[in-house]
Write a protein that holds these residues in place. Structure first.
Motif, mmCIF file in Angstrom:
data_model
loop_
_atom_site.group_PDB
_atom_site.id
_atom_site.type_symbol
_atom_site.label_atom_id
_atom_site.label_comp_id
_atom_site.label_asym_id
_atom_site.label_seq_id
_atom_site.Cartn_x
_atom_site.Cartn_y
_atom_site.Cartn_z
ATOM 1 N N VAL A 1 -29.042 16.696 -10.952
ATOM 2 C CA VAL A 1 -28.825 15.270 -11.175
ATOM 3 C C VAL A 1 -30.049 14.524 -10.672
ATOM 4 C CG1 VAL A 1 -27.441 13.257 -10.524
ATOM 5 C CG2 VAL A 1 -26.319 15.442 -10.968
ATOM 6 N N GLU A 2 -30.481 13.519 -11.406
ATOM 7 C CA GLU A 2 -31.566 12.659 -10.937
ATOM 8 C C GLU A 2 -31.000 11.298 -10.562
ATOM 9 O OE1 GLU A 2 -34.808 12.182 -13.604
ATOM 10 O OE2 GLU A 2 -35.456 14.267 -13.469
ATOM 11 N N HIS A 3 -31.520 10.732 -9.492
ATOM 12 C CA HIS A 3 -31.135 9.365 -9.116
ATOM 13 C C HIS A 3 -32.375 8.492 -9.084
ATOM 14 C CE1 HIS A 3 -30.433 6.026 -6.231
ATOM 15 N NE2 HIS A 3 -29.332 5.926 -6.946
ATOM 16 N N LEU A 4 -32.309 7.370 -9.765
ATOM 17 C CA LEU A 4 -33.417 6.412 -9.797
ATOM 18 C C LEU A 4 -33.086 5.236 -8.889
ATOM 19 C CD1 LEU A 4 -36.084 5.412 -11.128
ATOM 20 C CD2 LEU A 4 -34.654 4.271 -12.842
ATOM 21 N N ASP A 5 -33.996 4.920 -7.993
ATOM 22 C CA ASP A 5 -33.829 3.779 -7.087
ATOM 23 C C ASP A 5 -34.920 2.756 -7.410
ATOM 24 O OD1 ASP A 5 -33.649 1.974 -5.018
ATOM 25 O OD2 ASP A 5 -34.075 3.403 -3.423
ATOM 26 N N VAL A 6 -34.510 1.617 -7.990
ATOM 27 C CA VAL A 6 -35.483 0.585 -8.365
ATOM 28 C C VAL A 6 -35.483 -0.580 -7.369
ATOM 29 C CG1 VAL A 6 -35.273 1.171 -10.807
ATOM 30 C CG2 VAL A 6 -33.846 -0.657 -9.857
ATOM 31 N N SER A 7 -34.798 -0.406 -6.238
ATOM 32 C CA SER A 7 -34.683 -1.514 -5.291
ATOM 33 C C SER A 7 -36.048 -1.948 -4.746
ATOM 34 C CB SER A 7 -33.746 -1.137 -4.141
ATOM 35 O OG SER A 7 -34.217 0.004 -3.451
ATOM 36 N N LYS A 8 -36.938 -0.983 -4.468
ATOM 37 C CA LYS A 8 -38.260 -1.318 -3.954
ATOM 38 C C LYS A 8 -39.090 -2.030 -5.013
ATOM 39 C CE LYS A 8 -41.274 -1.124 -0.584
ATOM 40 N NZ LYS A 8 -41.033 -1.816 0.698
ATOM 41 N N PHE A 9 -38.948 -1.588 -6.252
ATOM 42 C CA PHE A 9 -39.662 -2.241 -7.359
ATOM 43 C C PHE A 9 -39.217 -3.692 -7.477
ATOM 44 C CE2 PHE A 9 -39.367 -3.592 -11.817
ATOM 45 C CZ PHE A 9 -40.705 -3.576 -12.167
ATOM 46 N N GLU A 10 -37.902 -3.917 -7.408
ATOM 47 C CA GLU A 10 -37.403 -5.295 -7.484
ATOM 48 C C GLU A 10 -37.935 -6.142 -6.330
ATOM 49 O OE1 GLU A 10 -33.166 -5.249 -9.840
ATOM 50 O OE2 GLU A 10 -33.122 -5.211 -7.654
ATOM 51 N N GLU A 11 -37.946 -5.548 -5.159
ATOM 52 C CA GLU A 11 -38.447 -6.271 -3.985
ATOM 53 C C GLU A 11 -39.901 -6.681 -4.173
ATOM 54 O OE1 GLU A 11 -39.371 -5.358 0.733
ATOM 55 O OE2 GLU A 11 -37.875 -4.155 -0.327
ATOM 56 N N ASN A 12 -40.715 -5.770 -4.692
ATOM 57 C CA ASN A 12 -42.128 -6.063 -4.922
ATOM 58 C C ASN A 12 -42.332 -7.132 -5.987
ATOM 59 O OD1 ASN A 12 -42.864 -4.155 -3.014
ATOM 60 N ND2 ASN A 12 -43.156 -2.521 -4.536
ATOM 61 N N GLU A 13 -41.382 -7.160 -6.944
ATOM 62 C CA GLU A 13 -41.477 -8.139 -8.028
ATOM 63 C C GLU A 13 -40.841 -9.474 -7.660
ATOM 64 O OE1 GLU A 13 -43.092 -7.778 -11.041
ATOM 65 O OE2 GLU A 13 -43.884 -5.992 -10.025
ATOM 66 N N GLY A 14 -40.188 -9.512 -6.496
ATOM 67 C CA GLY A 14 -39.646 -10.778 -6.005
ATOM 68 C C GLY A 14 -38.247 -11.105 -6.464
ATOM 69 N N PHE A 15 -37.456 -10.103 -6.847
ATOM 70 C CA PHE A 15 -36.062 -10.382 -7.201
ATOM 71 C C PHE A 15 -35.174 -9.237 -6.723
ATOM 72 C CE2 PHE A 15 -37.844 -8.084 -10.777
ATOM 73 C CZ PHE A 15 -36.853 -7.211 -11.160
ATOM 74 N N LYS A 16 -33.869 -9.489 -6.715
ATOM 75 C CA LYS A 16 -32.912 -8.512 -6.211
ATOM 76 C C LYS A 16 -31.633 -8.577 -7.046
ATOM 77 C CE LYS A 16 -30.097 -7.394 -2.121
ATOM 78 N NZ LYS A 16 -30.300 -5.932 -2.277
ATOM 79 N N THR A 17 -31.121 -7.429 -7.414
ATOM 80 C CA THR A 17 -29.862 -7.341 -8.133
ATOM 81 C C THR A 17 -28.727 -7.126 -7.138
ATOM 82 O OG1 THR A 17 -30.917 -6.389 -10.086
ATOM 83 C CG2 THR A 17 -28.543 -6.038 -9.846
ATOM 84 N N THR A 18 -27.702 -7.956 -7.214
ATOM 85 C CA THR A 18 -26.531 -7.817 -6.353
ATOM 86 C C THR A 18 -25.351 -7.377 -7.202
ATOM 87 O OG1 THR A 18 -27.309 -9.554 -4.861
ATOM 88 C CG2 THR A 18 -24.965 -8.997 -4.776
ATOM 89 N N LEU A 19 -24.682 -6.327 -6.779
ATOM 90 C CA LEU A 19 -23.533 -5.792 -7.514
ATOM 91 C C LEU A 19 -22.240 -6.260 -6.864
ATOM 92 C CD1 LEU A 19 -24.859 -2.139 -7.914
ATOM 93 C CD2 LEU A 19 -24.933 -3.962 -9.622
ATOM 94 N N ILE A 20 -21.387 -6.890 -7.645
ATOM 95 C CA ILE A 20 -20.072 -7.336 -7.188
ATOM 96 C C ILE A 20 -19.047 -6.394 -7.805
ATOM 97 C CG2 ILE A 20 -18.484 -9.270 -7.000
ATOM 98 C CD1 ILE A 20 -21.275 -9.797 -5.806
ATOM 99 N N SER A 21 -18.300 -5.685 -6.980
ATOM 100 C CA SER A 21 -17.409 -4.665 -7.537
ATOM 101 C C SER A 21 -16.109 -4.566 -6.763
ATOM 102 C CB SER A 21 -18.107 -3.297 -7.515
ATOM 103 O OG SER A 21 -18.315 -2.882 -6.174
#
Length: 299
Positions: free
Chosen positions: A173-193
């Motif tokens: 299984v592969e897991h992709l973590d884009v949180s650092k990329f978002e941080e560098n680009e100046g935005f953040k995704t928040t998941l409401i679940s």
């Protein structure tokens, strides 16, 4: 992101495929997600593409069923970006061949790096259950890796072409973590679940130890299914499969025979010719081995 749902489904998904092939598909998906495009020729160059004209055929009383490209239960976009074969379609064509009174033997023409684990166990069970009705021969022509080998191992016999490779028994299984990329680009995704594990393994946050353990269990479970199926199909012990059979590697033709991944070296044309010759003499039985067919053809 246009392809965000596809990417989320692609990662955190159990695969029985050559890692380098999955990496190429991942690269294409990521490129498309960012708005990039590739021509059909560029996609084929990166993924190895698919053999042209995947069509079942019948030569005399021998039916040839191609298993080409990336294997998936339902192809959809996967077919668009990598070529490939649906387990559902293979199953339908296999059933038709086995039910055709004019077909005396079925040859699986395999050239695949593997694919998704979904649908493979069911198709493998179907092939194995049909053994004894008609000779079912898998020809590695020229790659049977991972999920493709899972299927090939369910045939009565496996023949590998001289330049072929087989094996890659394993699941990952592969897991992709884009949180650092978002941080560098100046935005953040928040998941409401709702539901404790509903967004576990999200690409928008680092992988937790708990999520990693859950993914490891899924991987181990599918690997056990894979090992069990190969052991059954090749009349081997589970220990022999786990501790041999390439141990996750693909190996060449002679080594495939030495490790019981295949029964002998030969080409698709030779196998079809031997089956045709045997059937022309009216001697083919459900338990006839390919070695016996070869001897008969030489008589």
């Amino acid at each position: 992101m246009k392809y965000s749902n596809v990417i989320s489904a692609f990662f955190n998904h159990p695969w029985a495929i050559l890692p380098e092939k999955l990496a190429a598909i991942s690269e294409i998906l990521t490129l498309r997600a960012s708005g990039g495009m590739l021509s059909d020729e560029e996609i084929a160059a990166r993924t190895g593409g698919n053999k042209p004209g995947r069509k079942k055929s019948i030569k005399g009383s021998v039916a040839i069923l191609p298993i080409y490209g990336v294997i998936s239960q339902r192809m959809g976009m996967m077919e668009d970006i990598s070529g490939g074969t649906s387990t559902e379609l293979i199953g339908e064509e296999f059933d038709a061949m086995m039910g055709d009174a004019g077909v005396g033997a079925v040859v699986l023409d395999v050239s695949s790096p593997g694919g998704s684990v979904y649908g493979v166990a069911e198709l493998g069970d179907k092939i194995h259950a049909a053994r004894g009705d008609k000779p079912i021969i898998a020809v590695v022509n020229s790659l049977a890796a991972s999920a493709a080998y899972w299927l090939a191992a369910q045939a009565d016999e496996i023949v590998i072409t001289p330049s072929g490779q087989a094996g890659s028994i394993g699941v990952f299984v592969e897991h992709l973590d884009v949180s650092k990329f978002e941080e560098n680009e100046g935005f953040k995704t928040t998941l409401i679940s709702s539901g404790k594990y509903k967004v576990e393994g999200s690409i928008y946050e680092p992988l937790s130890d708990e999520a990693r353990a859950a993914m490891q269990k899924v991987t181990d479970d599918y690997y056990s299914m894979f090992v069990d199926a190969v052991a059954r199909g090749r009349n081997a012990t589970k220990s022999a499969v786990r501790n041999g059979y390439g141990e996750g590697r693909v190996v060449g033709a002679s080594e495939s025979v030495a490790q019981n991944l295949a029964d002998r070296v030969g080409t698709l044309e030779e196998v079809v010719g031997e089956l045709q010759a045997r059937q022309a003499k009216g001697k083919t039985g459900a338990n006839t081995t390919l070695a016996q067919l070869a001897i008969s053809a030489a008589e």
